[in-house]
Design a protein around this motif. Structure first.
Motif, PDB file in Angstrom:
ATOM      1  N   ARG A 161       0.876  -1.176   0.000  1.00 35.30           N
ATOM      2  CA  ARG A 161       0.000   0.000   0.000  1.00 35.30           C
ATOM      3  C   ARG A 161       0.910   1.221   0.000  1.00 35.30           C
ATOM      4  N   PRO A 162       0.660   2.165  -0.875  1.00 33.06           N
ATOM      5  CA  PRO A 162       1.550   3.323  -0.942  1.00 33.06           C
ATOM      6  C   PRO A 162       1.351   4.259   0.247  1.00 33.06           C
ATOM      7  N   PRO A 163       2.389   4.998   0.634  1.00 30.45           N
ATOM      8  CA  PRO A 163       2.255   5.949   1.734  1.00 30.45           C
ATOM      9  C   PRO A 163       1.682   7.292   1.293  1.00 30.45           C
ATOM     10  N   PHE A 164       1.180   7.356   0.043  1.00 28.97           N
ATOM     11  CA  PHE A 164       0.603   8.607  -0.460  1.00 28.97           C
ATOM     12  C   PHE A 164      -0.478   9.096   0.490  1.00 28.97           C
ATOM     13  N   SER A 165      -0.393  10.342   0.866  1.00 28.10           N
ATOM     14  CA  SER A 165      -1.378  10.853   1.813  1.00 28.10           C
ATOM     15  C   SER A 165      -1.555  12.353   1.685  1.00 28.10           C
TER      16      SER A 165
END
Length: 352
Positions: free
Chosen positions: A124-128
């Motif tokens: 899961r990407p850490p894009f936030s």
């Protein structure tokens, strides 16, 4: 009296010493040559500085897993998960750690460069989007409308904004996106110059907390919790390295797998390895950052069930469709053929 031709020749003490010395030197040379031959040099670039997540790779170096595979791995810091891609594509680095979504786009824009990912690290990407309650941000995506954002142009999280706003049906006509540098992103949010920022959760949240922003005032919206089906960072290898040294690639991934396993089991040691290489880092901060990364991005329910390092093909296709919202593919099939699982260790070795 005749001399026996089969009688051993007796060496003087000095002669014997010289002979043994010569044999020792020859053995040393052969041993050195063998070691040099066995060790394959590998230049590896991280996506960012020596911070918590870097322990996933430093552990393999610390435990001797690279060396056991006959690899002499040099690990360098990076300037962003997108910038790792041209470093590896150009052959400046043999392998690296970077954003797979940017890799897919790179392949579409550079169809002659067959750069591929060979291991999924961030399932899961850490894009936030990270904001503050005191600035009107809540867990409700509608709270983002009409706000001012710190949005670094080169940030991988900001690159996914077209996906996030589309799947969440947001109107960004009244939102203000301010291009800011990475070093001032969290300071601007901490001082109230912006209401929220785009970034990696394991960086922005931890950095805000370390700047004294109260934890209960920090709102972290992981894009993967809001309908974004993308994968995250991967290990990629240069086409030349993969073609010329496929066994080295396999050895590299075996070593990294063991390093990740050990980091998951002992994040405190991982944090220590980081601060040994970053004299401004704080142990407690980097251990927390690493634990956050492991929990949110690495050891997801899917990884626990299916094993570390691979992908789910159905989800991969969903991700490609969403990436298509950020730009128009020239050749979606070619760009999407960005993951090669043939170098991975057996699944049994990747379950921990």
């Amino acid at each position: 009296m005749s001399t026996n031709p089969f009688r051993p020749t007796m060496l003087s003490r000095r002669g014997m010493s010289r002979a043994l010395g010569a044999l020792g030197l020859a053995a040393a040379c052969l041993t050195g040559a063998g070691s040099a031959f066995a060790q394959t040099a590998v230049r590896f670039t991280l996506d960012w500085r020596f911070e918590g997540p870097a322990a996933l790779f430093l552990m393999a170096q610390e435990k001797g897993y690279f060396k056991a595979e006959g690899l002499d791995v040099t690990i360098d810091t990076g300037n962003g998960s997108r910038e790792a891609i041209p470093r590896v594509a150009s052959g400046t680095y043999d392998a690296g750690f970077g954003d797979v979504n940017s890799l897919i786009r790179f392949r579409d824009e550079n169809p002659s460069v067959d750069l591929k990912a060979v291991m999924m690290v961030y399932d899961r990407p850490p894009f936030s989007i990270v904001g503050r309650k005191s600035r009107g941000i809540s867990a409700d995506v509608k709270s983002l409308e009409g706000k001012k954002f710190g949005a670094p142009a080169a940030d991988a999280a900001f690159a996914q904004w077209p996906i996030f706003k589309t799947v969440n049906k947001l109107d960004d006509s009244k939102m203000r996106m301010e291009n800011v540098g990475f070093p001032v992103r969290e300071p601007m949010l901490a001082s109230g110059e912006v209401d929220a920022v785009f970034g990696f959760a394991n960086s922005s949240y931890i950095n805000l907390k370390s700047r004294g922003v109260p934890v209960d005032d920090i709102v972290t919206m992981l894009m993967s919790d809001y309908g974004v089906e993308l994968y995250g960072n991967v290990v990629m290898v240069s086409p030349k390295f993969a073609t010329e040294k496929p066994e080295a690639v396999r050895g590299l991934l075996r070593a990294i797998t063991k390093g990740v396993r050990d980091t998951v089991a002992n994040p405190e040691l991982g944090g220590k390895l980081v601060i040994q290489r970053n004299d401004v880092a704080k142990l407690e901060v980097e251990v927390e950052r690493l634990k956050m990364t492991i929990a949110q991005n690495v050891m997801t329910p899917a990884v626990k069930a299916d094993g570390f390092g691979g992908i789910d093909k159905a989800r991969w296709e969903q991700a490609l469709d969403q990436i298509g919202l950020t730009f128009t593919f020239k050749d979606k099939a070619k760009a999407g053929a960005a993951f090669d699982d043939s170098y991975l260790p057996p699944v049994a070795e990747r379950k921990f």
